[in-house]
Design an enzyme around this catalytic site. Structure first.
Site, short mmCIF file in Angstrom:
data_model
loop_
_atom_site.label_atom_id
_atom_site.label_comp_id
_atom_site.label_asym_id
_atom_site.label_seq_id
_atom_site.Cartn_x
_atom_site.Cartn_y
_atom_site.Cartn_z
N ASP A 105 11.89 -3.87 6.12
CA ASP A 105 10.61 -4.43 5.76
C ASP A 105 9.71 -4.22 6.98
OD1 ASP A 105 8.61 -6.01 4.48
OD2 ASP A 105 9.22 -7.72 5.71
N LEU A 106 8.41 -4.27 6.81
CA LEU A 106 7.52 -4.05 7.96
C LEU A 106 6.83 -5.32 8.42
CD1 LEU A 106 5.09 -1.04 8.36
CD2 LEU A 106 4.61 -3.28 9.26
N ASP A 107 5.97 -5.88 7.54
CA ASP A 107 5.20 -7.08 7.90
C ASP A 107 6.16 -8.23 8.22
OD1 ASP A 107 2.56 -6.00 7.44
OD2 ASP A 107 2.94 -6.15 5.30
N THR A 157 2.19 -8.90 11.40
CA THR A 157 0.99 -8.72 10.59
C THR A 157 0.80 -9.83 9.56
OG1 THR A 157 2.37 -7.07 9.57
CG2 THR A 157 0.43 -6.27 10.72
N TRP A 159 -6.71 -13.12 3.63
CA TRP A 159 -6.65 -13.79 2.31
C TRP A 159 -7.42 -15.11 2.34
CZ3 TRP A 159 -6.00 -10.89 -1.50
CH2 TRP A 159 -4.96 -9.97 -1.64
N LYS A 183 4.31 -13.65 1.56
CA LYS A 183 5.14 -12.69 2.28
C LYS A 183 5.90 -11.80 1.30
CE LYS A 183 5.81 -14.83 6.74
NZ LYS A 183 6.69 -15.65 7.57
N ILE A 195 4.80 -10.04 -1.01
CA ILE A 195 4.17 -9.93 -2.33
C ILE A 195 3.04 -8.89 -2.27
CG2 ILE A 195 3.00 -11.29 -4.14
CD1 ILE A 195 5.95 -12.15 -3.49
N SER A 196 3.00 -8.00 -3.24
CA SER A 196 2.03 -6.89 -3.20
C SER A 196 0.59 -7.40 -3.23
CB SER A 196 2.24 -5.97 -4.40
OG SER A 196 1.75 -6.60 -5.57
N ARG A 197 -0.32 -6.51 -2.89
CA ARG A 197 -1.73 -6.90 -2.79
C ARG A 197 -2.24 -7.54 -4.08
NH1 ARG A 197 -5.57 -2.16 -1.02
NH2 ARG A 197 -3.90 -2.03 0.53
N SER A 239 8.39 -1.42 2.56
CA SER A 239 7.36 -2.45 2.64
C SER A 239 6.55 -2.48 1.36
CB SER A 239 6.42 -2.15 3.82
OG SER A 239 5.30 -3.00 3.80
N ALA A 240 6.10 -3.69 0.98
CA ALA A 240 5.21 -3.82 -0.18
C ALA A 240 3.80 -3.36 0.17
CB ALA A 240 5.17 -5.28 -0.61
N LYS A 288 0.68 -1.12 1.27
CA LYS A 288 0.16 0.25 1.21
C LYS A 288 -0.34 0.69 2.58
CE LYS A 288 -1.09 -0.04 -3.63
NZ LYS A 288 -2.15 -0.28 -4.62
N ASN A 289 -0.44 -0.25 3.50
CA ASN A 289 -0.91 0.07 4.85
C ASN A 289 0.23 0.43 5.81
OD1 ASN A 289 -3.82 -0.51 4.52
ND2 ASN A 289 -3.10 -2.59 4.09
N LYS A 334 8.63 -6.82 -4.95
CA LYS A 334 9.67 -7.77 -4.56
C LYS A 334 9.40 -9.08 -5.29
CE LYS A 334 9.62 -5.62 0.02
NZ LYS A 334 9.32 -5.73 1.45
N GLU A 374 14.80 -8.23 6.28
CA GLU A 374 13.65 -8.92 5.67
C GLU A 374 13.36 -10.26 6.31
OE1 GLU A 374 11.27 -9.19 3.57
OE2 GLU A 374 11.38 -7.34 2.40
N ASP A 375 12.08 -10.64 6.31
CA ASP A 375 11.71 -11.98 6.77
C ASP A 375 11.28 -12.87 5.59
OD1 ASP A 375 9.30 -10.48 6.33
OD2 ASP A 375 8.20 -12.05 7.41
C1 G1P Z 1 0.47 -6.52 0.76
C2 G1P Z 1 -0.30 -7.84 0.52
C3 G1P Z 1 0.06 -9.00 1.42
C4 G1P Z 1 1.56 -9.09 1.62
C5 G1P Z 1 2.08 -7.76 2.16
C6 G1P Z 1 3.59 -7.82 2.38
O1 G1P Z 1 -0.09 -5.67 1.67
O2 G1P Z 1 -1.71 -7.66 0.61
O3 G1P Z 1 -0.42 -10.21 0.87
O4 G1P Z 1 1.88 -10.14 2.51
O5 G1P Z 1 1.79 -6.73 1.24
O6 G1P Z 1 4.09 -6.73 3.07
P1 G1P Z 1 -1.20 -4.48 1.51
O7 G1P Z 1 -0.77 -3.38 0.60
O8 G1P Z 1 -2.45 -5.14 1.02
O9 G1P Z 1 -1.26 -4.07 2.94
MG MG Z 2 7.86 -9.18 5.51
#
Ligand code: G1P
Ligand code: MG
Length: 219
Positions: free
Chosen positions: A7-9, A15, A23, A44, A46-48, A115-116, A118-119, A146, A170-171
């Site tokens: 996982d990244l964030d 991040t 948010w 955490k 959860i996708s955008r 990672s969920a 897109k960044n 996820k 994962e965190d």
């Molecule tokens: C998304 C969500 C963010 C979530 C993160 C987890 O990222 O915006 O709320 O915590 O994934 O990795 P984004 O694609 O917007 O960077």
């Molecule tokens: Mg994470």
């Protein structure tokens, strides 16, 4: 252990705080609500768009906006977020991560990002870590976020390793669930009460070593 799925964030860098800041500002400016601190961990992994929908639900505004308006709000949050992460450098890598990546490379373990976000490619570039990974799974290509296993299955497929031969790190609770559903071994970083389903939990990234992952894998 032939592959590690990261996982990244919240695992590679901090991040999560920037996501929450962006948010929170969006919720205040566009919806007039204040997000409670507990939302930081609720979002955490959860996708955008899923994060956006959770916030609309919290504000009791689930049906107030069109799909285009919801997309525009999510995009606005991303613009706020990008301003924050533009400042990231190598010094923002969590302690122990660079050493872990080196150890895994020496041991010929393949490395993939699940990672969920897109960044993720942009962040890895900023941290100077892009070359250390063999693959980055694209969250836009998977059907379910996820806690569904999709992104971990995709991350394992991209390095051509069976998920059962992988350790995922994962965190987030949703992330640990996703790793387990994918059939991989889950190592959690953070509070063991939050991450009960993980096969092994460490309190901080400093404790993540090749031998800790290897032991979790053999357990
Ligand atoms: C998304 C969500 C963010 C979530 C993160 C987890 O990222 O915006 O709320 O915590 O994934 O990795 P984004 O694609 O917007 O960077
Ligand atoms: Mg994470």
């Amino acid at each position: 252990m032939q592959g590690v799925l990261f996982d990244l964030d919240g695992v590679i860098t901090d991040t999560a705080k920037f996501h929450f800041k962006a948010w929170s500002r969006l919720a205040k400016e566009k919806l007039g609500v204040t997000l409670p601190a507990s939302f930081e961990s609720d979002l955490k992994g959860i996708s955008r768009i899923d994060s956006m929908n959770r916030i609309l639900k919290f504000a009791k505004m689930e049906n107030k906006y069109s799909a285009d308006e919801v997309d525009a709000m999510a995009q606005y949050k991303n613009e706020l977020y990008l301003k924050e992460i533009g400042k990231l450098t190598q010094t923002d890598i969590f302690p122990g991560i660079e050493n872990l990546l080196d150890e895994l490379a020496v041991n010929k373990v393949k490395l993939s990002v699940a990672s969920a976000s897109k960044n993720a490619p942009f962040i890895l570039e900023k941290l100077g870590l892009r070359e250390q990974f063999d693959a980055i799974a694209d969250p836009a290509k998977v059907a379910h976020g996820k806690p569904a296993p999709d992104i971990f299955l995709e991350a394992a497929a991209k390095i051509d390793v069976d998920p059962t031969k992988c350790v995922g790190i994962e965190d987030a609770k949703a992330g640990v669930e996703a790793i387990k559903s994918a059939g991989a071994v889950a190592v959690g970083v953070g509070d063991s009460n939050d991450l009960k389903e993980a096969d092994s939990v460490v309190a901080s990234t400093e404790e993540l070593t090749y031998s800790v992952l290897e032991q979790a894998f053999r357990k």
